[in-house]
Design an enzyme around this catalytic site. Structure first.
Site, short mmCIF file in Angstrom:
data_model
loop_
_atom_site.label_atom_id
_atom_site.label_comp_id
_atom_site.label_asym_id
_atom_site.label_seq_id
_atom_site.Cartn_x
_atom_site.Cartn_y
_atom_site.Cartn_z
N SER A 3 0.81 -1.22 0.00
CA SER A 3 0.00 0.00 0.00
C SER A 3 0.84 1.27 0.00
CB SER A 3 -0.95 0.01 1.21
OG SER A 3 -0.23 -0.10 2.42
N LYS A 50 -2.55 -4.80 5.04
CA LYS A 50 -3.45 -4.71 6.19
C LYS A 50 -4.06 -3.32 6.37
CE LYS A 50 0.25 -3.64 9.51
NZ LYS A 50 0.90 -4.03 10.78
N LYS A 103 14.68 -11.21 9.29
CA LYS A 103 15.00 -10.89 7.90
C LYS A 103 15.86 -11.99 7.26
CE LYS A 103 13.75 -7.85 6.02
NZ LYS A 103 12.45 -7.57 5.32
N ILE A 121 8.21 0.69 -0.88
CA ILE A 121 8.83 -0.14 -1.91
C ILE A 121 7.81 -1.02 -2.61
CG2 ILE A 121 10.49 -2.00 -2.32
CD1 ILE A 121 12.17 -0.80 -0.02
N TYR A 154 15.44 -8.78 15.02
CA TYR A 154 15.12 -8.35 13.66
C TYR A 154 15.98 -9.08 12.63
CZ TYR A 154 14.42 -5.27 9.62
OH TYR A 154 14.14 -4.77 8.37
#
Length: 279
Positions: free
Chosen positions: A14, A37, A167, A17, A163
């Site tokens: 939305s 979402k 990833k 990127i 994190y």
């Protein structure tokens, strides 16, 4: 090769990127499914699935906005099936949806740890798996995860272990699926920016306006993704690439127009060797 008539299923598209990739494909007349979402306007973040769909249509593509939480396995299956039924198949899956939290091991709340693993690694696995039956029917099927190369540097893990796990987990999904489905003509690759990208994540989670000014625009990732999608899926799979490197392979030598602020030095992104330079 053009993306005319091809169908892309993009998670979290939305804004940022994901939206840039969608708009680049739309310029070819592609069909784009925006599965994210955000259905209602956010007080700080621009863009919803509906504004993204409108922009895709304006750019020349066809759009299907779908409200989706990638943590919901049943909803993922339903969204992918709905997208395939609407456009007659799926040719490209882009795992762009991602949550960021750079807290250290002792600082992060367990619920935040679980959230980023569920969205980033688990969501990527669920969406990729759900798309596979349709990708197998495509003449040139691609799965692209927006995640970093698997460089095992302990200092990168130590800075923000939760994190990094999430990833790298996305990249591990690509690593395994690329080999698992190599013989079926489904390419699975990862793409990561060499520099920080001027998105909401950079502005609100990483470095504010100052870092935005040292970043490149999302269009560099979109152009790199577009170049990957046009490559032969049976020949180009299992790669972990940076946006600038992909574009250099395509003959691009001038990257100045991607700069958010042409007067600022660029900031090398996390999970990229800080010794590298960007033009």
């Amino acid at each position: 090769m053009s993306l005319t008539g091809k169908t892309l299923f993009i998670t979290g598209g939305s804004r940022g990127i994901g939206l840039a990739i969608a708009l680049r494909a739309a310029r070819d007349g592609a069909n784009v499914v925006i599965a994210a979402k955000t259905a209602e306007p956010h007080p700080k973040l621009e863009g919803t699935i509906h504004t993204a769909a409108a922009a895709i249509m304006e750019a020349g593509g066809n759009a299907l906005p779908l409200l989706l939480d990638v943590r919901d396995a049943d909803a993922v299956e339903q969204a992918v099936a709905q997208a395939a039924a609407h456009f007659g198949g799926i040719d490209i899956c882009v795992n762009n949806a991602s949550a960021i939290n750079l807290a250290k091991s002792e600082d992060i709340e367990v619920k935040r740890f679980d959230l980023i693993q569920q969205i980033n690694m688990r969501g990527t696995f669920l969406v990729s798996r759900a798309c596979l039956p349709f990708l197998r029917k495509s003449a040139n099927a691609h799965v692209l995860n927006l995640s970093p190369p698997l460089t095992m540097r302990a200092d990168w893990f130590a800075q923000h272990l939760p994190y990094t796990l999430s990833k790298y987990g996305m990249s591990m999904v690509a690593f395994g699926m690329a080999e698992e489905f190599r013989g079926e003509g489904v390419a699975v690759n990862t793409l990561w920016p060499k520099t920080t990208i001027a998105t909401a994540a950079v502005e609100f989670a990483l470095g504010g306006e100052a870092l935005m000014r040292r970043s490149r625009r999302p269009e560099i990732m979109a152009d790199a993704a577009y170049a990957i999608f046009k490559r032969d899926a049976r020949a180009y799979t299992g790669n972990f690439v940076l946006d600038e490197d992909v574009l250099r392979e395509e003959g691009v030598t001038d990257f100045a127009h991607y700069r958010f602020d042409p007067d600022q030095d660029l900031e090398i992104d996390i999970f990229v060797d800080p010794a590298l330079k960007a033009e």
